[in-house]
Design an enzyme around this catalytic site. Structure first.
Site, PDB file in Angstrom:
ATOM      1  N   HIS A   1       0.844  -1.359   0.059  1.00  0.00           N
ATOM      2  CA  HIS A   1      -0.113  -0.115  -0.007  1.00  0.00           C
ATOM      3  C   HIS A   1       0.753   1.206   0.051  1.00  0.00           C
ATOM      4  CE1 HIS A   1      -2.929   2.879   1.480  1.00  0.00           C
ATOM      5  NE2 HIS A   1      -3.818   1.780   1.866  1.00  0.00           N
TER       6      HIS A   1
ATOM      7  N   GLU B   1      -0.812   1.160  -5.237  1.00  0.00           N
ATOM      8  CA  GLU B   1      -0.639   0.162  -4.605  1.00  0.00           C
ATOM      9  C   GLU B   1      -0.746  -0.880  -5.171  1.00  0.00           C
ATOM     10  OE1 GLU B   1      -3.741   0.206  -1.485  1.00  0.00           O
ATOM     11  OE2 GLU B   1      -4.135   2.454  -1.636  1.00  0.00           O
TER      12      GLU B   1
HETATM   13  C1  BG6 Z   1      -7.157   2.247   0.531  1.00  0.00           C
HETATM   14  C2  BG6 Z   1      -8.252   1.768   0.510  1.00  0.00           C
HETATM   15  O1  BG6 Z   1      -6.311   1.036   0.130  1.00  0.00           O
HETATM   16  O2  BG6 Z   1      -6.610   2.594   2.150  1.00  0.00           O
HETATM   17  C3  BG6 Z   1      -9.214   3.053   1.024  1.00  0.00           C
HETATM   18  O3  BG6 Z   1      -8.738   1.622  -1.079  1.00  0.00           O
HETATM   19  C4  BG6 Z   1      -8.666   3.274   2.512  1.00  0.00           C
HETATM   20  O4  BG6 Z   1     -10.573   2.779   0.939  1.00  0.00           O
HETATM   21  C5  BG6 Z   1      -6.987   3.492   2.425  1.00  0.00           C
HETATM   22  O5  BG6 Z   1      -9.405   4.384   3.044  1.00  0.00           O
HETATM   23  C6  BG6 Z   1      -6.637   3.618   3.870  1.00  0.00           C
HETATM   24  O6  BG6 Z   1      -6.914   2.618   4.524  1.00  0.00           O
HETATM   25  P1  BG6 Z   1      -6.603   2.743   6.217  1.00  0.00           P
HETATM   26  O7  BG6 Z   1      -7.312   1.630   6.976  1.00  0.00           O
HETATM   27  O8  BG6 Z   1      -5.158   2.770   6.266  1.00  0.00           O
HETATM   28  O9  BG6 Z   1      -7.198   4.130   6.666  1.00  0.00           O
END
Ligand code: BG6
Length: 300
Positions: free
Chosen positions: A167, A271
């Site tokens: 990510h 990602e």
């Molecule tokens: C992304 C998702 O990969 O991660 C989003 O597609 C999400 O929907 C984002 O808001 C962040 O997620 P988190 O759990 O780290 O706040």
């Protein structure tokens, strides 16, 4: 962890350096220096929080408001998302791998001076719902940043179904000035419009509002052109069928307590992984390999 430093130039023409430090929130952190670049990796989540080539500004965005605490994800860098992506009823978002302290297995340097650090996800009660598996992660620091996640199904009789995703939060000069290429013609699930399936028409995607898209069946290289920082970021990948593009924009930034209200202007997540209908199924004994290489060059 008290500070320890290791020169790991055995057999290498160019020395690499690895230092073990207490990072933010007193979480153990590894600092890697090579002749081209520096990186910081936390054992918490096996999380790369920083990568910088000596001649460039940092490649990765890290929020000023990030938590650095057990059971909390780090906001920025490269969270390792596994064994599920997104929300899961009764369980946390994006799996447990990003909030576990990974074991450091080894570090090594190659003759050219690149340095690799290998981690393994320890066993935990959170994994009880899944067949037994091994999750290994190798981070290689050189003029680029290479990330390699290997999952093995250790079960003798059960398939292992899971999602994974690296990510990656990229640092950009001004998110409204960047363009993202390599996804034209691909179908995506638009999470901003309740997962409506759409087709990407542009080979220069611009961001001017909240963007949260899962591009499916995308195996090719994606590039981010950043005129403000004068660089092009290249994301090469193997073993990844999905690409997620995310920027929270104004309202969502304000809702996230570990993210600054204006920080959305300086970041974009692109990602690489296997999520939604691209989730993976491993037969007993089988392994999967997800490899992402992040590199950059000056814009001409
Ligand atoms: C992304 C998702 O990969 O991660 C989003 O597609 C999400 O929907 C984002 O808001 C962040 O997620 P988190 O759990 O780290 O706040």
């Amino acid at each position: 962890m008290s500070e320890k430093t290791a020169q790991i130039n055995a057999g290498s023409e160019f020395p690499g350096r690895v230092a073990f430090l207490d990072g933010r929130g007193d979480l153990p952190m590894i600092e890697v220096s090579t002749r081209w670049s520096n990186a910081e990796i936390y054992l918490h989540g096996a999380h790369v929080t920083h990568f910088k080539r000596k001649d460039e500004s940092p490649l990765l965005f890290l929020s000023q408001c990030s938590r650095f605490a057990e059971d909390n994800p780090i906001r920025g860098g490269v969270p390792v998302i596994f064994p599920w992506f997104g929300p899961r009823e009764g369980l946390g978002q994006h799996g447990f791998a990003r909030v576990k302290s990974w074991e450091l297995k080894e570090f090594a340097s190659a003759p050219d001076g690149s340095v690799s650090v290998r981690f393994r996800l320890p066993e935990s009660p959170d994994a009880a719902a899944f067949p037994p598996f091994a999750a290994d992660y190798v981070v290689t620091v050189s003029q680029s940043l290479a990330l390699h996640l290997i999952i093995t199904n250790l079960s003798k009789d059960r398939d292992f179904v899971f999602e994974n995703c690296l990510h990656t939060y990229f640092a950009v000069g001004d998110v409204t000035a960047i363009s993202i290429s390599g996804l034209q013609g691909m179908n995506y699930l638009d999470k901003v419009t309740s997962f409506l399936e759409k087709t990407e028409t542009s080979d220069a995607i611009r961001i001017a509002s909240e963007v949260d898209r899962i591009y499916l069946n995308t195996t090719g290289t994606v590039e981010i052109k950043d005129p403000r920082l004068g660089r092009r970021i290249r994301i090469d990948k193997e073993g990844s069928a999905s690409t997620v593009v995310w920027n929270p924009w104004v309202a969502k930034s304000q809702q996230m307590s570990d993210f600054g209200n204006e920080e959305y202007e300086q970041m974009v997540c692109v990602e690489s992984g296997n999520v939604a209908s691209n989730s993976l199924t491993l037969a007993p004994g089988a392994s999967s390999s997800l490899k992402v290489i992040l590199s950059s060059e000056t814009l001409k």
